[in-house]
Design an enzyme around this catalytic site. Structure first.
Site, PDB file in Angstrom:
ATOM      1  N   HIS A 193      18.137 -40.881 -24.108  1.00  0.00           N
ATOM      2  CA  HIS A 193      17.410 -41.089 -22.868  1.00  0.00           C
ATOM      3  C   HIS A 193      18.311 -41.818 -21.871  1.00  0.00           C
ATOM      4  O   HIS A 193      19.039 -42.736 -22.228  1.00  0.00           O
ATOM      5  CB  HIS A 193      16.151 -41.923 -23.121  1.00  0.00           C
ATOM      6  CG  HIS A 193      15.079 -41.178 -23.833  1.00  0.00           C
ATOM      7  ND1 HIS A 193      13.746 -41.278 -23.516  1.00  0.00           N
ATOM      8  CD2 HIS A 193      15.133 -40.279 -24.853  1.00  0.00           C
ATOM      9  CE1 HIS A 193      13.031 -40.505 -24.319  1.00  0.00           C
ATOM     10  NE2 HIS A 193      13.858 -39.893 -25.143  1.00  0.00           N
TER      11      HIS A 193
ATOM     12  N   HIS B 160      18.000 -45.230 -26.088  1.00  0.00           N
ATOM     13  CA  HIS B 160      18.799 -45.104 -24.863  1.00  0.00           C
ATOM     14  C   HIS B 160      20.291 -45.395 -25.043  1.00  0.00           C
ATOM     15  O   HIS B 160      21.096 -45.064 -24.171  1.00  0.00           O
ATOM     16  CB  HIS B 160      18.241 -45.999 -23.754  1.00  0.00           C
ATOM     17  CG  HIS B 160      18.017 -47.427 -24.146  1.00  0.00           C
ATOM     18  ND1 HIS B 160      19.027 -48.255 -24.580  1.00  0.00           N
ATOM     19  CD2 HIS B 160      16.875 -48.177 -24.142  1.00  0.00           C
ATOM     20  CE1 HIS B 160      18.528 -49.457 -24.830  1.00  0.00           C
ATOM     21  NE2 HIS B 160      17.224 -49.439 -24.586  1.00  0.00           N
TER      22      HIS B 160
ATOM     23  N   ASP C 106      12.686 -43.239 -13.092  1.00  0.00           N
ATOM     24  CA  ASP C 106      12.570 -43.502 -14.525  1.00  0.00           C
ATOM     25  C   ASP C 106      13.265 -44.819 -14.826  1.00  0.00           C
ATOM     26  O   ASP C 106      14.181 -45.241 -14.100  1.00  0.00           O
ATOM     27  CB  ASP C 106      13.195 -42.376 -15.343  1.00  0.00           C
ATOM     28  CG  ASP C 106      12.936 -42.550 -16.828  1.00  0.00           C
ATOM     29  OD1 ASP C 106      11.754 -42.564 -17.225  1.00  0.00           O
ATOM     30  OD2 ASP C 106      13.905 -42.683 -17.600  1.00  0.00           O
TER      31      ASP C 106
ATOM     32  N   ASP D 200      16.980 -38.539 -16.736  1.00  0.00           N
ATOM     33  CA  ASP D 200      15.579 -38.195 -16.888  1.00  0.00           C
ATOM     34  C   ASP D 200      14.881 -38.038 -15.536  1.00  0.00           C
ATOM     35  O   ASP D 200      13.994 -37.200 -15.383  1.00  0.00           O
ATOM     36  CB  ASP D 200      14.857 -39.250 -17.731  1.00  0.00           C
ATOM     37  CG  ASP D 200      15.258 -39.172 -19.200  1.00  0.00           C
ATOM     38  OD1 ASP D 200      16.057 -38.286 -19.547  1.00  0.00           O
ATOM     39  OD2 ASP D 200      14.776 -39.998 -19.993  1.00  0.00           O
TER      40      ASP D 200
ATOM     41  N   GLU E 183      14.692 -47.492 -18.230  1.00  0.00           N
ATOM     42  CA  GLU E 183      14.902 -47.782 -19.646  1.00  0.00           C
ATOM     43  C   GLU E 183      14.704 -49.282 -19.818  1.00  0.00           C
ATOM     44  O   GLU E 183      14.967 -50.067 -18.895  1.00  0.00           O
ATOM     45  CB  GLU E 183      16.291 -47.371 -20.108  1.00  0.00           C
ATOM     46  CG  GLU E 183      16.589 -45.882 -19.986  1.00  0.00           C
ATOM     47  CD  GLU E 183      15.672 -45.000 -20.812  1.00  0.00           C
ATOM     48  OE1 GLU E 183      15.090 -45.505 -21.811  1.00  0.00           O
ATOM     49  OE2 GLU E 183      15.520 -43.825 -20.477  1.00  0.00           O
TER      50      GLU E 183
END
Length: 236
Positions: free
Chosen positions: A152, A57, A7, A157, A9
Site C-alpha cells: 500500500h 505499507h 489516501d 492508492d 498510511e
C-alpha cells in the site's frame, strides 16, 4: 470542479489509541481531468509503527525518522485541500486520522476545510451490493491496472482511486441506443437518407490461386465433418 483523491498510511488502526498518520497522498483532478498537481508527504509519527502496519505499507521507523512532523506541513496540506471536493475510499478511517492530526495543531476539522467528502466505498457498495469492494477488488472489476501495488502507498492508492472513480461515475457505457428504452413521447433519432447510387461499387475478382485455396479449405472442412457441410448441397 476541483476534486482531490486522498489516501493515508498510518502507524496502526486507531487514532484514539495514539496511532498517527505517516503518509498522505493526494491526486488532483479538475473537470474530470488529472492535472499532475499532486501532493505527497511522508511524516515522522513521533512514535513506533505497529508490525502489522509495516507489513502493509513497508514504511519503517528508520525511513520515517528524518521526515517532517505533521505540524511542519499542516499549512501546506490545508492550503492544498481548501475548498476541494475530496474523494476517499473508506473515508471514515482517513478523516478520523486527519482530524486527530489537525486537532493536535489547533486547526479546524477536515470537513470544515473542504467543500465535500465523498466515500467511494459507500458508492461501490450501492453499485455492487454483496460483492467485495476493496480498492483491489474494484480495480479488478473495473479493469484498472494495479499490478504495481505490491504494498500500500498513499499516492499510488490515490491515483488508483481516481481511475476507479472515473469508471464508477462515467455513466453511459455504450454509444448504442436501445430503441426499446425510448419513451413514446421522447425525442426521436432521425437518420438522413443516403443515396447509394452516387457511389461506384468496386468488385474484386478472385484469382485462380485464391479460388483453389478456398476449395481446399472447403474440402478439409467437408472431410473433418464427415460430409456434413450442408452448403455444398445448396443451389445458388
Amino acid at each position: 470542479m476541483r476534486q482531490i483523491f486522498l489516501d493515508t498510511e498510518t502507524t496502526g488502526l486507531s487514532p484514539e489509541s495514539g496511532d498517527r498518520v505517516i503518509e498522505i497522498g493526494c491526486v488532483e483532478m479538475v473537470n474530470r481531468r488529472l492535472t499532475g498537481h499532486n501532493l505527497h508527504l511522508y511524516l515522522n509519527p513521533e512514535r513506533k509503527n505497529s508490525e502489522d502496519a509495516v507489513r502493509i505499507h513497508g514504511l519503517t521507523d528508520a525511513f520515517l525518522a528524518d521526515k517532517p512532523v505533521f505540524a511542519a506541513v499542516a499549512q501546506e496540506f490545508m492550503a492544498y485541500i481548501a475548498g476541494a471536493d475530496v474523494v476517499i475510499h473508506n473515508a471514515a478511517f482517513d478523516v478520523g486520522f486527519l482530524n486527530a492530526e489537525l486537532r493536535r495543531v489547533g486547526a479546524p476539522p477536515f470537513a470544515q476545510q473542504v467543500a465535500s467528502v465523498t466515500d467511494s466505498l459507500l458508492m461501490a457498495r450501492e453499485m455492487f451490493p454483496g460483492k467485495a469492494n476493496s480498492l483491489d477488488a474494484l480495480c479488478k472489476r473495473l479493469e484498472v491496472d494495479n499490478s504495481n501495488r505490491s504494498l500500500h502507498g498513499a499516492l499510488l492508492d490515490a491515483g488508483l482511486l481516481a481511475e476507479v472513480y472515473i469508471r464508477l461515475t462515467r455513466g453511459q457505457k455504450t454509444l448504442v441506443i436501445d430503441a426499446s428504452e425510448e419513451s413514446p413521447g421522447g425525442p426521436q433519432l432521425e437518420v438522413a437518407a443516403i443515396d447509394f447510387s452516387a457511389f461506384a461499387l468496386t468488385v474484386l475478382e478472385v484469382s485462380p490461386e485464391e479460388q483453389a485455396a478456398h476449395e481446399a479449405v472447403l474440402k478439409d472442412l467437408d472431410k473433418s465433418s464427415g460430409g456434413k457441410t450442408l452448403w455444398r448441397n445448396l443451389v445458388a
